[in-house]
Each structure stands twice: as structure tokens, then as C-alpha cells.
Design an enzyme around this catalytic site. Structure first.
Site, short mmCIF file in Angstrom:
data_model
loop_
_atom_site.label_atom_id
_atom_site.label_comp_id
_atom_site.label_asym_id
_atom_site.label_seq_id
_atom_site.Cartn_x
_atom_site.Cartn_y
_atom_site.Cartn_z
N GLU A 68 36.55 48.22 31.71
CA GLU A 68 35.51 48.18 32.74
C GLU A 68 34.10 48.26 32.15
OE1 GLU A 68 36.28 51.06 35.81
OE2 GLU A 68 37.80 49.79 36.71
N GLU A 80 44.44 47.57 37.77
CA GLU A 80 44.51 48.96 38.23
C GLU A 80 44.40 48.99 39.75
OE1 GLU A 80 41.54 51.56 36.70
OE2 GLU A 80 41.62 50.71 34.69
C1 GLA Z 1 38.68 53.01 36.53
C2 GLA Z 1 39.04 53.18 35.07
C3 GLA Z 1 40.25 54.03 34.83
C4 GLA Z 1 40.25 55.22 35.76
C5 GLA Z 1 40.17 54.73 37.18
C6 GLA Z 1 40.22 55.83 38.19
O1 GLA Z 1 39.27 51.92 37.11
O2 GLA Z 1 39.22 51.94 34.43
O3 GLA Z 1 40.22 54.47 33.50
O4 GLA Z 1 39.16 56.04 35.47
O5 GLA Z 1 38.95 54.08 37.36
O6 GLA Z 1 40.17 55.34 39.51
#
Ligand code: GLA
Ligand code: GLA
Length: 669
Positions: free
Chosen positions: A153, A308
Site C-alpha cells: 500500500e 485484502e
Molecule cells: C492495510 C494494510 C495491512 C493492514 C490492513 C488493516 O490494508 O495493507 O497491512 O494494516 O490495512 O486493515
């Protein structure tokens, strides 16, 4: 040559972030067995492992990761291996403080959380390169390695850096773009407020200013930071391509993410992946669907992975509401319906320590295989295995919405006639109307290929770069229908006004001039009249002078009463419609339904409210998803005479199908 994703993962990918370094070794084997049972075929490993992989500068310890990868492989679980660069170790910033990003006020970020690095730090870039080389060489032949997950991210926590090194890099970036300081002065309009520069090193960041910044400078700072972070990605990609030329690479996107121009990034990714965390009770399901559609559109319709999502609830909102039974499964199928070839979670096992220990996971703290959460995960994982031939299937949209990141940056800068305009809200408003009618939508850039669409909407396209109007003109000339909404076509790529009457580049296409803007106060509304019916409008009114266009709605009140609010212009074989205000959903629904009817663009099936119907087409078959978001069962009529195979129930259906509440049917024909 890099392998196609559906070669690497021939079926839908299912799994999540896996952080074995947070657990004792004896848990790893149990994890692998549970994964197998839950239908997991892919996990993302080592995203935050830098400090345990490179303990000190140049001293690597891969022994634990070797064992993890071996165990996963033995249990038939593939690995999306992270490059581990998302959170640099403490020794790095102690030794080289310049790797730390700096805040607007000049204070550096500190270690103790994550993503504290400056994307412009040469020392950071060097350290990243060394680590990625080691990782790639270590695992290039490991049979579990399916794909490379670069960083994590990008820009999520900080997408701006104000370090000295970033300032030098910004000046270099500007030199590259403008060549001469005189050119920069023109492109930034620096005769305004005595902002002229004689030398490159006079230029500063557009922050800590007594009043309004220079919008061209601010826009360039945003472009620069996007490019800087993108360069960081490309540095890793280059190393990986050299050492493992056949392994696909990507990073994971977020959606509501303004700082990075994902259309540009996607060109350098073999797979679009993204992370989705809608608030379960937000009550705006179209937003979630739109994010999927945008992600699918970033690489011209190529399926994406949802990298995710959460099984139950996150821990980073004020109050973290839980998905109700069945919702996680239903929303996962909505992902798949809209082009998702991967359904993954953050994270596999719920953490024991650290800031995310209350974040939901596939295996909860209780470790109970009978827990609701794990049971739902297991059900979904095992169902997805049955969807043969789906991976790689494409969408069917005849409608496109224009989306542009630089436009988003520019239109939301300060100093506008109305300073609470939200670009996303404008896009959502049009998207919602299509979503509720189950009309498939793609997203395109302003210079994107429009030839495959019958109907294109460009909401609030404030910035039109030189020549982009030709793309829209060509589309309409060839028979397309275009909607353009208010405050479009106002500035060029420098955020300088297109002179010659608003919206100058679009005037001949739209057949009108906007003479003035009349923004409305927060509590102000107006009414428009269309075909004798009345609708509410708010936020904005354009004062329109018709040229070749005709009014199809007029204002009822205020000093501009009876003047046009919405217009249509027949142009070539097609039509361009201009919506010079912010109309109610009722009006947009009516306008859009009328156009769809004329164009004979229809939903795959008629369905009751809150039933999402989406098609994906593979070589020889069509997958039809019927997703019931209601709290009661619904019955949907099927196409007369067609025999469908119900993939999840394993039986044939004809005539009609009943779908239970919070449930899904996937029919193939
Ligand atoms: C983001 C991050 C993860 C985690 C999630 C929690 O998507 O990439 O590492 O911190 O948030 O929701
Ligand atoms: C003040 C300033 C002007 C201009 C106007 C705009 O009066 O003196 O330079 O910025 O505000 O309203």
C-alpha cells in the site's frame, strides 16, 4: 517472458496475508493444515519482515522463511512473496537518518510504526535494492513462489515528504519537465503575486505559506510525489524482472486513494490488486462495487485480485462494526462477479501483539475451527474451487465513466467558486444510477479507448489536456452518447483557464457556452423542470447560453429562472448532453434510464431492489451472478428457454431461481 496470472493460478486465488514471524514455529504446521482445510491456495508472506530478514546491514537470515515456504509448498499453498520493504528496520534510520520522511513542519517521522521512509532518499532506495536482490536470488527457484508482492500500500500513511533530499529531487523533476526556468515561470503563471523565479534553487515546497498556494505548483508537487513513489516501485520491479523474468509482479492498491495515479501505475503491474475495507453499515453498496469496477478497468478489463479484506471487523475505525453472518461471503462473490480472480484477507491468523491485534482474521484468537468466522472462510474457500473456467473471464460493459486522477487533484484545490465539491461524490452519483439498474460500467481515462462503448459519462472533468476533447468528439461523431457534467473543460494541464468561453474545448461538442457559475449556499436548492416534471437541484447552477444545443431541463427559480439547466446537442451520429447543475437522484435516474432505453442497453436480467446481477464472459461460457443483498429471499425470472447450470448447488435451473437472503447464485450458460 512473464507468465500470465491464470497460468500461475489457474483457479480463483484464496488466502491472505500470513505473518509467521509473529508466531512460534510450532504454529506454522498447524497453520498449513488449517489452510489446506479452508481451501487456501495462496498467501502473502514477508510483507513486514525486513527487520527479521536483515538483522543488521548486509546480514541476512532467511532460514526461518525457507522453512515457512517449504511447509506451505508441502501443503499445496502457493506464495505471493513480498519484497519486505514496507517497513524499514531501526538500524537503517539510526545509521542513515536521511531515510526518514519529513513532515510539513520539518520534523522527521520516527521508527516504531511503519512506512516512515522517504521515497526520495537515495540511501533508502539503495537499501531496498539490496534487500530485493537478496530475496529474489534466494527464492527464484522455490516452487512455492507464484508472484512478487512489492512493498505494501504505497503512500497509505504518507504520500508527501518535505526533506531536503525531497526538495532537491522536486527541483530536478521540475527541470526535467520544464527545461528552462522561464518556461516554468510561464507554466506556473508566476507573474501573479510576484512569484517569479530566477534560479531553480529558489523553488520551495508549496507548504507553510501565509495564504493561497500557487495551484500549478501544488499540482506539480502532487505529480512529483506520485512519480517519486512510483520510481521506488519501479526500482524493485527492475531487480525482480532481471532475476525472475517469468514471475508476475505487482503492489497492492487501495481505492479511495487520491495521491497515486493508479491508471499510470497499472501499466507497470502484471496484476492489479487492491485492499477493500468498506464500513459494513455505510449503506452505500454502490461505492464498494464501483471500486471493483475501477480496479478491473485499470488494465483494460484484466481481472484483478482483492488482496485484502477483513472477515469480520477492522480495528482502525472509531467503532468497528462486524460483517453479519453471510455478508463476507456475499461481498466476496460481488468481488468475483466484478472481475476479481482472487479473494484474500488481512490476515490469516489474528495477531497476539501489536497495533492490529483486534483486527479480524481468518483464524480468530480462539483458534476454534468451529468459530463462525473460520467456518465462513472454509465454506467460501471450498466453494470457490468449484468455479471452473471462471478465472480470466471478462466483463461486458457498454457504458463507461471517465475517471482522471490529475483532474481529482486539480478540481479539489482551494480557491474555486465552490470549495466543497467532491470529485468522487460526483462520480459516485452517476455510478449509483447504473449500479442500481444492474448496468455494467467500466472506467476510462479521458484519452482512453471509447470505441467499445455506447454511452460515456464524464462527471466534473474540470481538467481537459490539449487534444483530449478530440477523443470525446470522435466518440459522439461515431454515434456515441456522452454526458458531461458541470465544471468540466475549465482548465488545461497546468490548471490555467481555457479562454474563449467555458468550457472552451468542449463548446462545439456541447453546442453551448457557460456564461457564469452560480454556486448555491449549503441550504439552498433550486428546481428544474424537465418534460413538465419537477426535480430538485443543489450545489451549483451554470448560466448557459445555448448555441446549437437545445434545453431539456430549465431552472424554475432564482434570477436565472427559465434558463437551461440540462441540454442536448446532436453531433455527428450521436448526442452530447450537458448537465449544468447537481440534480437529485430521481432526475439522474430518469435521464439515464431514457438514454439506456434508446440505446437498448439492458441489465442481464430484471431483478428486485438490492439484487446485484453481473455477468462475466469466458471463451465458451457466461457466468451470471445473482447476489441478494436483502434480508428476505427473492425470486428472479430467468431467460425463457435457457437451461442454466447452478454452480454452487450443482443442478440445472430454468425459468426462475429463488435466492435466499444474503446469498448468491452463480449460473452458467
Ligand atoms: C492495510 C494494510 C495491512 C493492514 C490492513 C488493516 O490494508 O495493507 O497491512 O494494516 O490495512 O486493515
Ligand atoms: C484582498 C487582496 C487582493 C485580492 C482580494 C481578493 O483584498 O488585497 O489582492 O486578493 O483580497 O478578494
Amino acid at each position: 517472458m512473464v507468465k500470465r496470472i491464470d497460468e500461475v493460478m489457474p483457479s480463483i486465488a484464496f488466502g491472505g496475508d500470513y505473518n509467521p514471524e509473529q508466531w512460534d514455529e510450532n504454529v506454522w504446521l498447524e497453520d498449513a493444515k488449517l489452510m489446506q482445510e479452508a481451501g487456501v491456495n495462496l498467501v502473502s508472506v514477508a510483507i513486514f519482515s525486513w527487520s527479521v530478514l536483515e538483522r543488521e546491514e548486509g546480514k541476512f537470515d532467511f532460514s526461518w522463511l525457507d522453512r515457512v515456504l517449504d511447509i506451505l509448498h508441502e501443503h499445496g499453498v502457493g506464495v505471493s512473496l513480498a519484497t519486505a520493504t514496507a517497513s524499514p528496520p531501526a538500524w537503517l534510520s539510526k545509521e542513515y537518518p536521511e531515510v526518514l520522511a519529513v513532515q510539513e513542519n520539518g520534523v522527521p517521522y520516527q521508527i516504531g510504526s511503519r512506512q516512515h521512509y522517504s521515497p526520495n532518499s537515495k540511501r533508502f532506495r539503495y537499501a531496498v535494492k539490496q534487500l530485493v536482490k537478496e530475496m529474489a536470488n534466494r527464492y527464484k527457484n522455490h516452487p512455492a513462489l507464484k508472484m512478487w508482492h512489492i512493498n505494501n500500500e504505497y503512500g497509505c500513511h504518507l504520500a508527501e515528504c518535505y526533506s531536503d533530499e525531497s526538495l532537491s529531487a522536486f527541483r530536478e523533476w521540475l527541470k526535467n519537465r520544464y527545461q528552462t526556468i522561464e518556461n516554468l515561470n510561464q507554466k506556473w503563471g508566476t507573474n501573479f503575486w510576484s512569484q517569479r523565479y530566477n534560479e531553480w534553487d529558489e523553488i520551495q515546497f508549496p507548504v507553510n505559506l501565509p495564504t493561497f498556494y500557487n495551484p500549478s505548483q501544488k499540482l506539480d508537487y502532487k505529480r512529483f510525489m506520485n512519480d517519486a513513489i512510483f520510481d521506488l516501485y519501479k526500482i524493485e520491479k527492475e531487480v525482480l524482472r532481471e532475476i525472475t523474468p517469468d514471475i508476475p509482479v505487482f503492489t497492492n492498491f487501495m481505492y479511495e486513494f487520491k495521491p497515486l495515479n493508479y491508471f499510470g501505475w497499472a501499466k507497470e503491474m502484471d496484476l492489479v490488486t487492491w485492499d477493500s475495507y468498506p464500513d459494513p453499515r455505510e449503506g452505500k453498496p454502490y461505492r464498494h462495487a464501483m471500486h471493483h469496477d475501477l480496479m478491473r478497468s485499470l488494465k483494460n478489463g484484466q481481472p484483478f485480485y482483492l488482496m485484502e479484506q477483513v472477515t469480520s471487523h477492522v480495528n482502525w475505525r472509531d467503532i468497528n462494526l462486524t460483517k453479519k453472518p453471510g455478508e463476507m461471503r456475499l461481498w466476496s462473490y460481488s468481488t468475483v462477479a466484478r472481475g476479481g480472480d482472487g479473494v484474500m484477507y488481512f490476515q490469516w491468523r489474528q495477531g497476539k501483539a501489536g497495533a492490529e491485534k483486534f483486527h479480524g482474521a481468518m483464524v480468530p484468537h480462539s483458534n476454534d475451527p468451529n468459530s463462525r468466522v473460520y467456518q465462513e472462510v472454509k465454506q467460501l474457500g471450498n466453494e470457490l474451487k468449484q468455479l471452473n473456467g471462471l478465472a480470466g473471464a471478462r466483463g461486458t460493459a457498454k457504458v463507461a465513466i471517465v475517471f482522471d486522477w490529475e483532474n481529482w487533484w486539480a478540481v479539489e484545490h482551494e480557491g474555486k467558486p465552490h470549495n466543497r465539491l467532491s470529485y468522487l461524490d460526483q462520480v459516485y452519483q452517476y455510478y449509483r444510477s447504473f449500479y442500481e439498474k444492474n448496468i455494467a460500467v467500466d472506467f476510462v481515462e479521458p484519452n482512453g479507448n471509447l470505441a467499445d462503448y455506447q454511452f460515456v459519462v464524464a462527471p466534473m472533468l474540470y481538467m481537459i489536456r490539449d487534444g483530449e476533447e478530440n477523443n470525446f468528439e470522435q466518440f459522439v461523431k461515431n454515434g456515441g452518447t456522452l454526458i458531461v457534467s458541470f465544471f468540466s473543460g475549465i482548465v488545461d494541464e497546468q490548471d490555467h483557464i481555457h479562454l474563449g468561453g467555458y468550457p472552451a474545448p468542449l463548446r462545439s461538442l456541447l453546442g453551448l457556452t457557460v456564461e457564469e457559475f452560480a454556486p448555491m449556499a449549503d441550504d439552498e436548492i433550486n428546481t428544474i423542470v424537465a418534460n413538465g416534471e419537477k426535480f430538485t437541484v443543489d450545489t451549483w447552477a451554470d448560466i448557459i447560453k445555448l448555441e446549437e444545443a437545445k434545453a431539456i431541463a430549465t431552472y424554475k427559480e432564482n434570477w436565472y429562472q427559465d434558463k437551461p439547466a440540462v441540454t442536448i446537442h446532436r453531433y455527428g451520429q450521436g448526442s452530447s448532453i450537458y448537465v449544468g447543475t447537481n440534480p437529485s437522484d430521481e432526475y439522474l435516474d430518469q435521464l439515464i434510464s431514457g438514454i439506456l432505453q434508446q440505446l437498448e442497453v439492458r441489465a442481464p436480467l430484471e431483478a428486485p431492489k438490492n439484487v446485484e446481477i453481473v455477468e462475466r464472459v469466458a471463451n465458451d461460457k457466461t457466468f451470471l451472478f445473482i447476489l441478494n443483498h436483502n434480508n428476505d429471499p427473492v425470486t428472479v425470472a430467468l431467460e425463457e428457454g435457457t437451461v442454466y447450470q447452478d454452480c454452487l448447488q450443482g443442478k440445472q435451473v430454468t425459468q426462475s431461481i429463488t435466492v435466499q437472503n444474503t446469498d448468491v447464485a452463480i449460473l452458467v450458460c
